[in-house]
Design an enzyme around this catalytic site. Structure first.
Site, PDB file in Angstrom:
ATOM      1  N   LYS A  15      12.769  30.693  15.068  1.00 30.56           N
ATOM      2  CA  LYS A  15      12.443  31.627  16.163  1.00 30.56           C
ATOM      3  C   LYS A  15      11.250  32.663  15.973  1.00 30.56           C
ATOM      4  O   LYS A  15      11.558  32.998  14.927  1.00 30.56           O
ATOM      5  CB  LYS A  15      13.824  32.143  16.713  1.00 30.56           C
ATOM      6  CG  LYS A  15      13.854  32.222  17.986  1.00 30.56           C
ATOM      7  CD  LYS A  15      13.826  31.177  19.078  1.00 30.56           C
ATOM      8  CE  LYS A  15      14.798  31.090  20.079  1.00 30.56           C
ATOM      9  NZ  LYS A  15      14.967  29.896  20.744  1.00 30.56           N
ATOM     10  N   THR A  65      16.950  26.524  17.176  1.00 31.25           N
ATOM     11  CA  THR A  65      16.286  27.941  17.116  1.00 31.25           C
ATOM     12  C   THR A  65      16.907  28.826  17.870  1.00 31.25           C
ATOM     13  O   THR A  65      16.942  30.047  17.486  1.00 31.25           O
ATOM     14  CB  THR A  65      14.954  27.900  17.599  1.00 31.25           C
ATOM     15  OG1 THR A  65      14.933  27.756  19.122  1.00 31.25           O
ATOM     16  CG2 THR A  65      14.055  26.848  16.845  1.00 31.25           C
ATOM     17  N   ARG A 189     -20.597  60.376   8.225  1.00 29.85           N
ATOM     18  CA  ARG A 189     -20.339  59.622   9.586  1.00 29.85           C
ATOM     19  C   ARG A 189     -18.992  59.610   9.951  1.00 29.85           C
ATOM     20  O   ARG A 189     -18.090  59.922   9.124  1.00 29.85           O
ATOM     21  CB  ARG A 189     -20.855  58.030   9.342  1.00 29.85           C
ATOM     22  CG  ARG A 189     -20.063  57.244   8.201  1.00 29.85           C
ATOM     23  CD  ARG A 189     -20.359  55.815   7.885  1.00 29.85           C
ATOM     24  NE  ARG A 189     -19.496  55.179   6.978  1.00 29.85           N
ATOM     25  CZ  ARG A 189     -19.444  54.008   6.679  1.00 29.85           C
ATOM     26  NH1 ARG A 189     -20.141  53.321   7.256  1.00 29.85           N
ATOM     27  NH2 ARG A 189     -18.626  53.775   6.013  1.00 29.85           N
ATOM     28  N   GLN A 247     -15.167  49.797   1.492  1.00 29.95           N
ATOM     29  CA  GLN A 247     -14.711  48.896   0.476  1.00 29.95           C
ATOM     30  C   GLN A 247     -14.189  50.082  -0.947  1.00 29.95           C
ATOM     31  O   GLN A 247     -13.132  49.623  -1.368  1.00 29.95           O
ATOM     32  CB  GLN A 247     -15.979  48.221  -0.335  1.00 29.95           C
ATOM     33  CG  GLN A 247     -16.295  46.933   0.694  1.00 29.95           C
ATOM     34  CD  GLN A 247     -17.358  47.202   1.847  1.00 29.95           C
ATOM     35  OE1 GLN A 247     -17.446  48.344   2.195  1.00 29.95           O
ATOM     36  NE2 GLN A 247     -18.096  46.193   2.232  1.00 29.95           N
ATOM     37  N   HIS A 275     -16.597  51.143  14.490  1.00 34.24           N
ATOM     38  CA  HIS A 275     -17.772  51.882  14.588  1.00 34.24           C
ATOM     39  C   HIS A 275     -17.829  53.013  15.761  1.00 34.24           C
ATOM     40  O   HIS A 275     -17.413  52.896  16.766  1.00 34.24           O
ATOM     41  CB  HIS A 275     -18.750  51.025  14.803  1.00 34.24           C
ATOM     42  CG  HIS A 275     -18.871  50.073  13.697  1.00 34.24           C
ATOM     43  ND1 HIS A 275     -19.061  50.356  12.350  1.00 34.24           N
ATOM     44  CD2 HIS A 275     -18.987  48.532  13.809  1.00 34.24           C
ATOM     45  CE1 HIS A 275     -19.081  49.177  11.496  1.00 34.24           C
ATOM     46  NE2 HIS A 275     -18.924  47.863  12.279  1.00 34.24           N
TER      47      HIS A 275
HETATM   48  O1  LIG Z   1     -18.296  51.076   4.814  1.00 36.72           O
HETATM   49  C1  LIG Z   1     -19.219  50.195   5.101  1.00 36.72           C
HETATM   50  N1  LIG Z   1     -19.067  49.051   4.421  1.00 36.72           N
HETATM   51  C2  LIG Z   1     -19.807  47.864   4.883  1.00 36.72           C
HETATM   52  O2  LIG Z   1     -19.843  46.763   4.375  1.00 36.72           O
HETATM   53  C3  LIG Z   1     -20.724  48.274   6.080  1.00 36.72           C
HETATM   54  N2  LIG Z   1     -21.660  47.489   6.799  1.00 36.72           N
HETATM   55  C4  LIG Z   1     -22.144  48.285   7.830  1.00 36.72           C
HETATM   56  O3  LIG Z   1     -22.888  47.708   8.716  1.00 36.72           O
HETATM   57  N3  LIG Z   1     -21.574  49.437   7.862  1.00 36.72           N
HETATM   58  C5  LIG Z   1     -20.665  49.442   6.430  1.00 36.72           C
HETATM   59  N4  LIG Z   1     -19.940  50.151   6.022  1.00 36.72           N
END
Ligand SMILES: O=c1[nH]c(=O)c2[nH]c(=O)[nH]c2[nH]1
Length: 322
Positions: A15, A65, A189, A247, A275
């Site tokens: 379920k 279920t 940013r 990253q 973004h």
């Molecule tokens: O922190 C980011 N990693 C990316 O891989 C990436 N690619 C992107 O266009 N902006 C960003 N910003």
């Protein structure tokens, strides 16, 4: 062998979207009433000797279920672990593989929705709660009972839909450039994401998984404390990291969790890069900080597309055992 062209190679059923709320009516040490609440959405799937239900229309092996759903409700009422999502999942999953001889695998995925106790003039209220965010605690559990006397469990708690945003302390520079690059490097940013994290907690080898051992396992590992630490580490690193990229911040967060939670052997994050695009106000002779230094004040919160960044970091000392 039948003449049919296909052969069944995998199966599981159960379920999904079982929604259950449990109220625990308790008393404080000085005898006052105090209530706790938990709200779960559960998916419970079973596997085992069930092939004939698909291939021969034989339902004798099918635990309906509907019974799976009833079991979730029954355990919401009876489990002493109902307020601890990881221990509750362990209890539910262990039940399915021990109650039914022919069920040798169980998958529990649950999310716990946020209800926080309301404070009135600084005093926590005894039975009033607020949904102060969309965030959920999650648990994913697989129990393999191929050998019923040696249950193997992979427990992966986590969190999802934790929305965060910082207005500075985030850059993105020195990226790969080629003929299709239009992105402008920025020193400053907005960084915003909706965090999904999952982490692995191996069960203690000295406490074989059984219904009887779940209280001991829950006590030894203290899942709620780990969940709190992971959440706190996640938002603290997000806030304080001088982010070179999503990253790099993701990786730093994983390392922080591995330091603060010794029971965690690996952790994964999936981070959409939501973004926020500075609006060009030059037509109105207004400088909205569109350049490298950043400093924009008016943004378009783009609903899509978003970046998607994920990674898993495993503890070195446990890697060879994985
Ligand atoms: O922190 C980011 N990693 C990316 O891989 C990436 N690619 C992107 O266009 N902006 C960003 N910003």
């Amino acid at each position: 062998m039948s003449d049919l062209p296909g052969v069944i190679t995998s199966h599981r059923y159960g379920k999904d979207l079982v929604r259950v709320v449990r109220v625990v009516r308790d008393k404080t040490a000085d005898g006052n009433e105090i209530h706790h609440i938990i709200e779960y959405t559960i998916r419970a799937l079973l596997d085992g000797k069930i092939e004939t239900s698909y291939t021969q229309a034989d339902n004798t092996c099918v635990v309906p279920t509907d019974t799976v759903k009833n079991t979730c409700n029954f355990f919401a009422k009876t489990s002493p672990h109902v307020l601890d999502p990881s221990a509750f999942a362990l209890h539910l999953g262990t039940h399915f593989v021990t109650r039914y001889d022919h069920i040798s695998k169980c998958y529990i995925d649950l999310s716990s929705h946020k209800w926080s106790r309301i404070s009135v003039k600084g005093v926590p209220h005894k039975w009033s709660f607020v949904r102060d965010g969309n965030e959920k605690q999650t648990v994913s559990l697989v129990i393999d009972a191929a050998d019923k006397s040696d249950l193997k469990a992979v427990l992966t708690p986590g969190l999802k839909d934790l929305h965060v945003l910082k207005t500075s302390g985030s850059a993105f520079e020195n990226f790969w450039r080629d003929e299709l690059t239009t992105l402008v490097a920025v020193q400053d940013r907005i960084f915003s994401t909706s965090v999904t994290a999952t982490y692995t907690i191996p069960l203690p080898p000295n406490l074989p998984l059984s219904i009887d051992n779940i209280p001991l396992i829950a006590k030894e590992l203290n899942f709620p404390e780990i969940a709190d630490k992971v959440r706190q580490d996640t938002i603290e690193v997000f806030a304080t990291d001088e982010s070179a990229s999503v990253q790099a911040t993701l990786y730093n967060t994983c390392q922080k969790v591995l330091v603060s939670c010794p029971a965690v052997t690996e952790i994964s994050y999936a981070l959409p890069n939501k973004h926020y695009i500075p609006v060009n106000l030059s037509a109105f002779k207004l400088d909205n900080g569109l350049g490298y230094e950043g400093g924009a004040e008016v943004f378009y919160p783009a609903p899509d597309p978003s970046g998607w960044i994920e990674a898993t970091v495993a503890r070195k000392s446990t890697l060879h055992k994985l």
